[in-house]
Design an enzyme around this catalytic site. Structure first.
Site, PDB file in Angstrom:
ATOM      1  N   LYS A  43       0.843  -1.203   0.000  1.00 32.48           N
ATOM      2  CA  LYS A  43       0.000   0.000   0.000  1.00 32.48           C
ATOM      3  C   LYS A  43       0.876   1.250   0.000  1.00 32.48           C
ATOM      4  O   LYS A  43       0.636   2.196  -0.745  1.00 32.48           O
ATOM      5  CB  LYS A  43      -0.940  -0.020   1.214  1.00 32.48           C
ATOM      6  N   GLN A  87      -4.582  -1.954   9.840  1.00 35.24           N
ATOM      7  CA  GLN A  87      -4.484  -3.268   9.193  1.00 35.24           C
ATOM      8  C   GLN A  87      -5.016  -4.361  10.127  1.00 35.24           C
ATOM      9  O   GLN A  87      -4.599  -4.454  11.286  1.00 35.24           O
ATOM     10  CB  GLN A  87      -3.009  -3.540   8.831  1.00 35.24           C
ATOM     11  N   ASP A 110     -11.203   2.150   4.449  1.00 33.94           N
ATOM     12  CA  ASP A 110     -11.560   0.730   4.347  1.00 33.94           C
ATOM     13  C   ASP A 110     -13.077   0.550   4.277  1.00 33.94           C
ATOM     14  O   ASP A 110     -13.573  -0.518   3.956  1.00 33.94           O
ATOM     15  CB  ASP A 110     -11.033  -0.050   5.563  1.00 33.94           C
TER      16      ASP A 110
END
Ligand code: NDP
Length: 285
Positions: A43, A87, A110
């Site tokens: 990312k 994460q 997200d």
């Protein structure tokens, strides 16, 4: 496929930069799970390639929930960071829900915060969750008609299956489908998957879907990412999907590979969410 989306994103980023705004994405990693470290590095690398501001916050595996919530508070208030994510999975002593709820929904790239999940469900999305959005873009950009088609989603997780189903049942392009969701309690799964014009599989079971579970001519999208032993390869393992690609490809009219299919699209859609967040913050969206 992701390249055409990146080309569009580069234009949007350059337009933001001409207004003095550099889109900023932060990724918070707690602990040293090797798979998570790989995703976080990918990312960060993609952000840098696109000329975005990229921050990786690495916290030790014994960081407390309070430490993490404090960091989230800082990122919520940081004007140079337009979007961020934590994460997953988190170490067991940290409560995932509490963490997700602490993220400012406007920065929740997200799309895991309940406010954003709700907005997506009622068809007024702030963000779309990256993996289902990547699948939808694959369908749209490959010219697959979804309107009136029977989409069967295998899996009902909050990250993939549920939002995928919710998105495909919305009104509009790339959706308007008749949706069935199946899971581990479904009876006679193959009899349902065989009804699918578009079969989207997100189970986490290597090579589970075989040719007899697929209708002739169906479009098959494989979200699964499973590491299996491969004594012949230098690493001793390889990535495979939930679909037995070699046997299903002869029956499907189109099929996405693993690796190289949904995975790259997921990162791409995450970047798109960060750019959208920056555009909203800059008042250009
Ligand atoms: P989860 O484990 O959270 O969910 C799996 C789902 O599959 C559950 O709903 C489960 O049913 C269902 N399932 C499991 N076994 C069966 C079975 N035998 N028959 C029918 N249904 C079954 O996984 P995720 O949704 O998070 O991820 C799914 C896969 O996608 C994984 O391989 C993951 O690595 C991959 N993934 C890939 C991404 C990418 O970018 N390419 C991003 C996210 C995930 P039940 O609810 O009843 O337990």
């Amino acid at each position: 496929m992701s390249e055409s989306i990146y080309a569009e994103l580069r234009e949007r980023i350059s337009s933001l930069k001409s207004k003095g705004v550099t889109p900023g994405l932060a990724v918070v990693l707690v602990g040293d799970d090797p798979a998570s470290e790989v995703y976080v590095r990918m990312k960060g690398k993609k952000c840098e390639e696109l000329g975005m501001h990229s921050v990786t916050v690495a916290m030790p595996g014994d960081a407390t929930q309070a430490d993490l919530l404090k960091k989230i508070g800082e990122l919520n208030g940081d004007g140079s960071i337009h979007g961020f994510l934590v994460q997953l999975p988190l170490p067991p002593h940290i409560d995932e829900k509490t963490v997700i709820n602490a993220i400012d929904p406007k920065k929740d790239v997200d799309c895991f915060h309940p406010v954003n999940v709700g907005k997506m469900l009622i068809g007024e999305p702030e963000f779309l969750p990256a993996t289902p959005a990547g699948v939808q873009q694959m369908l749209v950009r490959s010219g697959v008609e979804t309107k009136g088609k029977h989409v069967v989603v295998v899996g009902r997780s909050n990250i993939v299956g549920k939002p995928m189903a919710a998105m495909m049942m919305q009104k509009g392009d790339g959706a308007d489908s008749t949706v069935t969701v199946v899971h581990s309690r479904t009876r006679d799964l193959p009899s349902v998957t065989r009804l699918a014009d578009i079969l989207i599989v997100a189970m986490g079971k290597a090579n589970f879907v075989t040719a007899d579970m697929v209708k002739e001519g169906a479009v098959v999208i494989d979200v699964g990412t499973n590491r299996v032993d491969d004594p012949g390869s230098p690493k001793g393992s390889k990535l495979v999907g939930d679909v037995d690609f070699e046997v299903v490809k002869g029956k499907a009219s189109a099929i996405s590979p693993v690796p190289g299919g949904v995975g790259p699209m997921t990162i791409c859609m995450l970047m798109a969410n960060a750019v959208s967040a920056a555009e909203r913050a800059a008042g250009t969206r």
